[in-house]
Scaffold this motif. Structure first.
Motif, PDB file in Angstrom:
ATOM      1  N   ALA A  18       0.631  -1.135   0.159  1.00 31.20           N
ATOM      2  CA  ALA A  18      -0.041  -0.094   0.006  1.00 31.20           C
ATOM      3  C   ALA A  18       0.833   1.421   0.017  1.00 31.20           C
ATOM      4  CB  ALA A  18      -1.159   0.135   1.326  1.00 31.20           C
ATOM      5  N   SER A  19       2.122   1.083   0.639  1.00 28.06           N
ATOM      6  CA  SER A  19       2.986   2.473   0.588  1.00 28.06           C
ATOM      7  C   SER A  19       3.412   2.719  -0.922  1.00 28.06           C
ATOM      8  CB  SER A  19       4.065   2.251   1.634  1.00 28.06           C
ATOM      9  OG  SER A  19       4.809   1.286   1.182  1.00 28.06           O
ATOM     10  N   ALA A  20       3.385   1.780  -1.562  1.00 28.50           N
ATOM     11  CA  ALA A  20       4.016   2.151  -3.203  1.00 28.50           C
ATOM     12  C   ALA A  20       2.890   2.734  -3.821  1.00 28.50           C
ATOM     13  CB  ALA A  20       4.533   0.881  -3.757  1.00 28.50           C
ATOM     14  N   ARG A  21       1.752   2.760  -3.407  1.00 28.85           N
ATOM     15  CA  ARG A  21       0.543   3.295  -4.091  1.00 28.85           C
ATOM     16  C   ARG A  21       0.626   4.626  -4.202  1.00 28.85           C
ATOM     17  NH1 ARG A  21      -5.077   0.483  -2.465  1.00 28.85           N
ATOM     18  NH2 ARG A  21      -5.578   0.895  -4.485  1.00 28.85           N
ATOM     19  N   PRO A  22       0.316   5.328  -5.501  1.00 26.73           N
ATOM     20  CA  PRO A  22       0.622   6.672  -5.481  1.00 26.73           C
ATOM     21  C   PRO A  22      -0.821   7.387  -4.879  1.00 26.73           C
ATOM     22  CG  PRO A  22       0.286   5.687  -7.861  1.00 26.73           C
ATOM     23  CD  PRO A  22       0.379   4.427  -6.692  1.00 26.73           C
ATOM     24  N   LEU A  23      -0.803   8.648  -4.671  1.00 25.11           N
ATOM     25  CA  LEU A  23      -1.909   9.353  -3.922  1.00 25.11           C
ATOM     26  C   LEU A  23      -3.015   9.315  -4.810  1.00 25.11           C
ATOM     27  CD1 LEU A  23      -2.657  11.020  -1.342  1.00 25.11           C
ATOM     28  CD2 LEU A  23      -2.355  13.062  -3.009  1.00 25.11           C
ATOM     29  N   ALA A  27      -6.549   7.640  -3.629  1.00 27.75           N
ATOM     30  CA  ALA A  27      -7.778   8.182  -3.572  1.00 27.75           C
ATOM     31  C   ALA A  27      -9.028   7.530  -4.591  1.00 27.75           C
ATOM     32  CB  ALA A  27      -7.469   9.682  -4.095  1.00 27.75           C
ATOM     33  N   ALA A  28      -8.440   7.167  -5.714  1.00 27.89           N
ATOM     34  CA  ALA A  28      -9.245   6.272  -6.544  1.00 27.89           C
ATOM     35  C   ALA A  28     -10.222   5.085  -5.872  1.00 27.89           C
ATOM     36  CB  ALA A  28      -8.890   6.125  -7.771  1.00 27.89           C
ATOM     37  N   ALA A  29      -9.238   4.386  -5.219  1.00 28.84           N
ATOM     38  CA  ALA A  29      -9.810   3.452  -4.407  1.00 28.84           C
ATOM     39  C   ALA A  29     -10.680   3.682  -3.162  1.00 28.84           C
ATOM     40  CB  ALA A  29      -8.899   2.694  -3.745  1.00 28.84           C
ATOM     41  N   ILE A  30     -10.407   4.823  -2.583  1.00 29.92           N
ATOM     42  CA  ILE A  30     -11.259   5.331  -1.503  1.00 29.92           C
ATOM     43  C   ILE A  30     -12.601   5.939  -2.098  1.00 29.92           C
ATOM     44  CG2 ILE A  30     -11.656   7.235   0.153  1.00 29.92           C
ATOM     45  CD1 ILE A  30      -8.476   7.006   0.722  1.00 29.92           C
ATOM     46  N   TYR A  31     -12.425   6.527  -3.267  1.00 29.33           N
ATOM     47  CA  TYR A  31     -13.771   7.214  -3.727  1.00 29.33           C
ATOM     48  C   TYR A  31     -14.588   5.812  -4.170  1.00 29.33           C
ATOM     49  CZ  TYR A  31     -16.813   9.320  -7.300  1.00 29.33           C
ATOM     50  OH  TYR A  31     -17.725   9.615  -8.104  1.00 29.33           O
ATOM     51  N   VAL A  32     -13.946   4.742  -4.937  1.00 33.19           N
ATOM     52  CA  VAL A  32     -14.995   3.530  -5.135  1.00 33.19           C
ATOM     53  C   VAL A  32     -15.818   3.157  -3.851  1.00 33.19           C
ATOM     54  CG1 VAL A  32     -14.828   1.404  -5.905  1.00 33.19           C
ATOM     55  CG2 VAL A  32     -13.811   3.024  -7.242  1.00 33.19           C
ATOM     56  N   GLU A  33     -14.848   3.003  -2.861  1.00 31.95           N
ATOM     57  CA  GLU A  33     -15.547   2.295  -1.753  1.00 31.95           C
ATOM     58  C   GLU A  33     -16.538   3.492  -1.154  1.00 31.95           C
ATOM     59  OE1 GLU A  33     -15.390  -0.393   0.052  1.00 31.95           O
ATOM     60  OE2 GLU A  33     -13.893  -1.094  -1.132  1.00 31.95           O
ATOM     61  N   LEU A  34     -16.242   4.674  -1.268  1.00 33.00           N
ATOM     62  CA  LEU A  34     -17.479   5.801  -0.835  1.00 33.00           C
ATOM     63  C   LEU A  34     -18.613   5.696  -1.611  1.00 33.00           C
ATOM     64  CD1 LEU A  34     -15.136   8.806   0.436  1.00 33.00           C
ATOM     65  CD2 LEU A  34     -16.227   7.206   1.931  1.00 33.00           C
ATOM     66  N   PHE A  60      -9.734  12.619  -1.824  1.00 25.60           N
ATOM     67  CA  PHE A  60      -8.273  13.114  -1.971  1.00 25.60           C
ATOM     68  C   PHE A  60      -7.916  13.522  -0.339  1.00 25.60           C
ATOM     69  CE2 PHE A  60      -8.820  12.878  -6.504  1.00 25.60           C
ATOM     70  CZ  PHE A  60      -7.441  12.504  -6.760  1.00 25.60           C
ATOM     71  N   GLU A  61      -8.770  14.058   0.190  1.00 24.31           N
ATOM     72  CA  GLU A  61      -8.189  14.481   1.555  1.00 24.31           C
ATOM     73  C   GLU A  61      -7.791  13.494   2.459  1.00 24.31           C
ATOM     74  OE1 GLU A  61     -11.319  17.069   3.346  1.00 24.31           O
ATOM     75  OE2 GLU A  61     -11.383  18.175   1.695  1.00 24.31           O
ATOM     76  N   LEU A  62      -8.653  12.174   2.254  1.00 26.00           N
ATOM     77  CA  LEU A  62      -8.503  11.108   3.141  1.00 26.00           C
ATOM     78  C   LEU A  62      -7.271  10.407   2.603  1.00 26.00           C
ATOM     79  CD1 LEU A  62     -11.960   9.631   3.327  1.00 26.00           C
ATOM     80  CD2 LEU A  62     -10.540  10.519   5.312  1.00 26.00           C
ATOM     81  N   ALA A  63      -7.049  10.262   1.327  1.00 27.28           N
ATOM     82  CA  ALA A  63      -5.787   9.715   0.923  1.00 27.28           C
ATOM     83  C   ALA A  63      -4.402  10.551   1.180  1.00 27.28           C
ATOM     84  CB  ALA A  63      -5.712   9.617  -0.712  1.00 27.28           C
ATOM     85  N   ALA A  64      -4.715  11.815   1.187  1.00 20.05           N
ATOM     86  CA  ALA A  64      -3.441  12.871   1.896  1.00 20.05           C
ATOM     87  C   ALA A  64      -3.229  12.603   3.275  1.00 20.05           C
ATOM     88  CB  ALA A  64      -3.720  14.167   1.318  1.00 20.05           C
ATOM     89  N   ALA A  65      -4.196  12.504   4.027  1.00 16.75           N
ATOM     90  CA  ALA A  65      -4.214  12.059   5.404  1.00 16.75           C
ATOM     91  C   ALA A  65      -3.509  10.680   5.690  1.00 16.75           C
ATOM     92  CB  ALA A  65      -5.509  12.291   6.151  1.00 16.75           C
ATOM     93  N   PHE A  66      -3.795   9.806   4.832  1.00  9.57           N
ATOM     94  CA  PHE A  66      -3.163   8.569   5.043  1.00  9.57           C
ATOM     95  C   PHE A  66      -1.831   8.410   4.915  1.00  9.57           C
ATOM     96  CE2 PHE A  66      -2.057   4.474   3.419  1.00  9.57           C
ATOM     97  CZ  PHE A  66      -2.261   3.441   4.292  1.00  9.57           C
ATOM     98  N   LYS A  67      -1.482   9.086   3.685  1.00  8.21           N
ATOM     99  CA  LYS A  67       0.180   9.100   3.201  1.00  8.21           C
ATOM    100  C   LYS A  67       0.859   9.822   4.328  1.00  8.21           C
ATOM    101  CE  LYS A  67       0.169   7.061  -0.664  1.00  8.21           C
ATOM    102  NZ  LYS A  67       1.297   5.958  -0.845  1.00  8.21           N
ATOM    103  N   LYS A  68       0.425  11.071   4.953  1.00  7.36           N
ATOM    104  CA  LYS A  68       1.026  11.678   5.784  1.00  7.36           C
ATOM    105  C   LYS A  68       1.126  11.023   7.084  1.00  7.36           C
ATOM    106  CE  LYS A  68       0.535  16.000   8.617  1.00  7.36           C
ATOM    107  NZ  LYS A  68      -0.380  17.131   8.937  1.00  7.36           N
ATOM    108  N   VAL A  69       0.005  10.164   7.599  1.00  5.33           N
ATOM    109  CA  VAL A  69       0.463   9.307   8.885  1.00  5.33           C
ATOM    110  C   VAL A  69       1.507   8.288   8.593  1.00  5.33           C
ATOM    111  CG1 VAL A  69      -0.493   7.822  10.412  1.00  5.33           C
ATOM    112  CG2 VAL A  69      -1.580  10.187   9.827  1.00  5.33           C
ATOM    113  N   GLU A  70       1.152   7.891   7.226  1.00  6.77           N
ATOM    114  CA  GLU A  70       1.908   6.471   6.981  1.00  6.77           C
ATOM    115  C   GLU A  70       3.514   6.860   6.863  1.00  6.77           C
ATOM    116  OE1 GLU A  70       1.801   3.435   3.156  1.00  6.77           O
ATOM    117  OE2 GLU A  70       1.887   5.308   2.539  1.00  6.77           O
TER     118      GLU A  70
END
Length: 96
Positions: A18-23, A27-34, A60-70
């Motif tokens: 998951a860490s190798a996934r681009p932002l 974000a697209a994966a999160i969008y599909v789930e939402l 995108f906000e959730l993906a950016a937050a995830f990457k920051k914490v990761e």
């Protein structure tokens, strides 16, 4: 009260890399789930409650937050240099 979801519909676990996934991909994966969870059924019709643009921005906000914490977690999990100071003179001593 809304009916509970069966175990099979819970969000899938993140892939091992998951860490190798681009932002954008995250974000697209999160969008599909939402979007998949935002549908409401009313009188044999499916309606998306939130606007699609709102879900994109949230994704995108959730993906950016995830990457920051990761990134912070990976930094703390890495090797730590605890008070060691190596000078050139120390390295010269190894040549003997």
């Amino acid at each position: 009260m809304a009916p509970s979801l069966p175990e099979s519909t819970l969000m899938a676990t993140a892939p091992a890399h998951a860490s190798a996934r681009p932002l954008e991909e995250l974000a697209a994966a999160i969008y599909v789930e939402l979007v998949g969870r935002a549908f409401l059924r009313t009188d044999n019709a499916a309606v998306i409650k939130p606007e699609a643009g709102t879900l994109v921005a949230l994704s995108f906000e959730l993906a950016a937050a995830f990457k920051k914490v990761e990134k912070a977690v990976q930094a703390t999990a890495g090797p730590q240099n605890v008070g060691y100071k190596v000078d050139v003179a120390d390295i010269d001593g190894w040549k003997k």
